[in-house]
Design a protein around this motif. Structure first.
Motif, PDB file in Angstrom:
ATOM      1  N   ARG A 364       0.865  -1.197   0.000  1.00  0.00           N
ATOM      2  CA  ARG A 364       0.000   0.000   0.000  1.00  0.00           C
ATOM      3  C   ARG A 364       0.892   1.234   0.000  1.00  0.00           C
ATOM      4  O   ARG A 364       1.520   1.563   0.998  1.00  0.00           O
ATOM      5  CB  ARG A 364      -0.933  -0.020   1.219  1.00  0.00           C
ATOM      6  N   SER A 365       0.890   1.925  -1.116  1.00  0.00           N
ATOM      7  CA  SER A 365       1.811   3.047  -1.307  1.00  0.00           C
ATOM      8  C   SER A 365       1.256   4.378  -0.817  1.00  0.00           C
ATOM      9  O   SER A 365       2.000   5.356  -0.688  1.00  0.00           O
ATOM     10  CB  SER A 365       2.170   3.165  -2.791  1.00  0.00           C
ATOM     11  N   VAL A 366      -0.046   4.462  -0.563  1.00  0.00           N
ATOM     12  CA  VAL A 366      -0.685   5.724  -0.163  1.00  0.00           C
ATOM     13  C   VAL A 366      -0.895   5.740   1.351  1.00  0.00           C
ATOM     14  O   VAL A 366      -1.467   4.803   1.908  1.00  0.00           O
ATOM     15  CB  VAL A 366      -2.031   5.906  -0.884  1.00  0.00           C
ATOM     16  N   TRP A 386      -5.143  20.250   2.800  1.00  0.00           N
ATOM     17  CA  TRP A 386      -4.343  19.094   2.410  1.00  0.00           C
ATOM     18  C   TRP A 386      -4.276  18.801   0.913  1.00  0.00           C
ATOM     19  O   TRP A 386      -3.419  18.020   0.493  1.00  0.00           O
ATOM     20  CB  TRP A 386      -4.878  17.846   3.133  1.00  0.00           C
ATOM     21  N   GLU A 387      -5.095  19.409   0.108  1.00  0.00           N
ATOM     22  CA  GLU A 387      -5.007  19.125  -1.328  1.00  0.00           C
ATOM     23  C   GLU A 387      -3.700  19.687  -1.896  1.00  0.00           C
ATOM     24  O   GLU A 387      -3.407  20.868  -1.749  1.00  0.00           O
ATOM     25  CB  GLU A 387      -6.202  19.735  -2.075  1.00  0.00           C
ATOM     26  N   LYS A 394      -3.129  12.002  -0.151  1.00  0.00           N
ATOM     27  CA  LYS A 394      -3.813  12.065  -1.446  1.00  0.00           C
ATOM     28  C   LYS A 394      -5.250  12.524  -1.208  1.00  0.00           C
ATOM     29  O   LYS A 394      -6.179  11.725  -1.055  1.00  0.00           O
ATOM     30  CB  LYS A 394      -3.787  10.699  -2.125  1.00  0.00           C
ATOM     31  N   ILE A 395      -5.430  13.820  -1.160  1.00  0.00           N
ATOM     32  CA  ILE A 395      -6.723  14.424  -0.861  1.00  0.00           C
ATOM     33  C   ILE A 395      -7.209  15.152  -2.105  1.00  0.00           C
ATOM     34  O   ILE A 395      -6.578  16.104  -2.567  1.00  0.00           O
ATOM     35  CB  ILE A 395      -6.626  15.406   0.320  1.00  0.00           C
ATOM     36  N   PHE A 417      -4.717   4.558   5.347  1.00  0.00           N
ATOM     37  CA  PHE A 417      -5.813   5.243   6.029  1.00  0.00           C
ATOM     38  C   PHE A 417      -6.750   5.831   4.983  1.00  0.00           C
ATOM     39  O   PHE A 417      -6.291   6.464   4.028  1.00  0.00           O
ATOM     40  CB  PHE A 417      -5.298   6.365   6.927  1.00  0.00           C
ATOM     41  N   CYS A 418      -8.057   5.636   5.175  1.00  0.00           N
ATOM     42  CA  CYS A 418      -9.052   6.225   4.281  1.00  0.00           C
ATOM     43  C   CYS A 418      -9.853   7.261   5.055  1.00  0.00           C
ATOM     44  O   CYS A 418     -10.475   6.945   6.075  1.00  0.00           O
ATOM     45  CB  CYS A 418      -9.973   5.146   3.721  1.00  0.00           C
TER      46      CYS A 418
END
Length: 496
Positions: A364-366, A386-387, A394-395, A417-418
């Motif tokens: 899991r790279s993200v 966060w964008e 990754k937002i 984390f999601c």
């Protein structure tokens, strides 16, 4: 962290496919603390809604007959439901003008009781998950048995079950369940056993399709929980009884999604559907005597649409309300009586568990991921902080549309984390999707009551971040011990 991701599979089944699990969890909520704890939690005699409709006589409701004597023809019969749909706009017009609707539309509705003063905007206290649990314990401890108009055999059976549950032998050794994700594994286990052995549910036959009795119309999309539940209940041979006198619970089989879609598809007025539900309650209380025996406290409903909390809190507020969109500070949600259900986006009706799972943690790279429409006030704040600010975060706003949301799903399958940020409402299908794709859910939604709150210890497998702490989101996630939120998920996945 690697060990933790292996077991998210189990809770994904618990929270996602839903129908059968919803049935047993909702009923377990009632069954574990019957009458003295669940039904009467926060209730007083003044809050019980006994529906008399119009032209009701005192002889209509007796203890000897299963059905009432109908003295008035002005009852909302199944045969004229279609006419109700056609004339719904007239009802709304009259309602907003405080005029009485024609008797042919809703003959038993008391519109003066439906009118509600708009709530003033005010600062709302943020209630933490631990504080919610304290409220739950307090509600159960301070509740007292509600007196019904007469007792039944089912009452005694529930009281006996309650005694057995409260005295369940404490045992955390279980090869099929993982104790740490449950608030009390011993009581859960005993509740489940007694439920399967004893529980009987009566489903009202009244109500015209598609609002009532048509689960196949709500089997996809983010409100599919209510359709899957209805399908499982209606097809159950274990829990359903055709003899209402033997029932412990009474199920009102309506769809909150189809109620709006059928009557007022273009309306944004959540109160517009209240007269229709009020009329239905009046009808069943005329036709049977069961609602009035307890003021509706042994009845339950399942509703997942955003409008459900508002449309049911007035005349159905004494019921056990199993609802997806629950804010502990709003819409009359009562911990210890009402039930929070998962809101989940069912993409494949024939196989809702299709494409479940994700990559192992080592691949899991993200670090953290979010993507979604900019509904509500919170998501723009999340993006502003966060964008495009940090390569680990990754937002995004809404991703480009592709078949089966493949790009969105791929991100979840590859994220540790999601982020489950609230939109216009406190709930989001991302909570269940994160678990479904074996990603730790990070819930950012103040006062949101997570699914099956009374049963599951959510802090053992999820992260809750106060809305005010969005600027510090990454540091909060980095500070979490690697096994803290993964071990519970692991074991649930392995054992379900």
């Amino acid at each position: 962290m690697g060990h933790g991701f292996q077991h998210i599979f189990g809770i994904s089944r618990l929270a996602y496919f839903g129908g059968a699990v919803f049935a047993v969890i909702i009923i377990l909520q009632y069954f574990e603390f019957p009458y003295g704890d669940v039904i009467s939690s926060l209730f007083s005699a003044s809050k019980i809604h006994i529906s008399y409709g119009t032209n009701r006589t005192s002889s209509n409701c007796t203890t000897d007959n299963a059905t009432t004597t109908l003295t008035s023809p002005q009852i909302l019969l199944d045969s004229n439901m279609s006419e109700t749909y056609k004339n719904a706009s007239n009802l709304v017009h009259n309602f907003t003008k405080n005029e009485s609707p024609t008797r042919d539309i809703f003959p038993s509705v008391n519109l003066s009781a439906v009118t509600e003063v708009h709530r003033k905007k005010q600062k709302v206290k943020v209630v933490s998950i631990s504080e919610m649990h304290d409220i739950l314990i307090h509600n159960r401890a301070s509740s007292h048995p509600m007196k019904s108009l007469w007792t039944s055999r089912a009452d005694q059976e529930l009281l006996n079950a309650k005694l057995q549950i409260e005295n369940a032998s404490f045992n955390e050794d279980d090869r099929t369940l993982y104790p740490s994700v449950f608030r009390n594994i011993s009581k859960f286990r005993r509740s489940y056993e007694l439920m399967e052995k004893t529980l009987q549910v009566y489903i009202y036959k009244e109500g015209e399709k598609p609002i009532f009795h048509q689960p196949e119309a709500v089997m996809k999309g983010i409100y599919a929980s209510e359709g899957w539940f209805m399908m499982q209940m209606k097809s159950s041979k274990r829990f359903i009884t055709k003899k209402p006198k033997q029932a412990h619970l009474f199920y009102i089989p309506y769809s909150s999604k189809l109620l709006k879609a059928t009557l007022f598809p273009n309306s944004y007025n959540r109160e517009s559907v209240v007269p229709y539900l009020k009329s239905y309650i009046d009808m069943i209380s005329r036709r049977y005597n069961f609602w009035n025996r307890t003021g509706g406290a042994d009845h339950f409903l399942v509703a997942c649409h955003d409008w459900a909390p508002d449309e049911t809190r007035q005349f159905m507020g004494t019921c056990i309300r199993a609802i997806c969109n629950n804010d502990v500070q709003k819409t009359g949600f009562e911990l210890g009586k009402d039930v929070s259900l998962p809101e989940t986006n069912v993409r494949y009706r024939q196989n809702p568990l299709q494409n479940r799972g994700g990559n192992p943690p080592s691949k899991r790279s993200v670090f953290a991921f979010f993507a979604g429409k900019m509904h509500g006030y919170l998501r723009p704040i999340l993006l502003r902080h966060w964008e495009n600010k940090d390569p680990d975060m990754k937002i995004f706003s809404k991703l480009p549309k592709v078949k089966d949301d493949k790009n969105y799903v791929d991100f979840m399958k590859n994220s540790k984390f999601c982020i489950c940020a609230k939109g216009s409402e406190v709930n989001s299908p991302r909570v269940v999707e994160a678990i479904f794709y074996e990603c730790v859910p990070v819930i950012i939604s103040d006062n949101f009551v997570p699914p099956f709150f009374e049963i599951l210890d959510w802090e053992s497998f999820a992260v809750f971040v106060p809305e005010k702490d969005i600027p510090d989101l990454k540091n909060i996630l980095l500070s979490i011990p690697k096994k803290r939120n993964h071990c519970g998920l692991q074991e649930l996945i392995k054992n379900y």
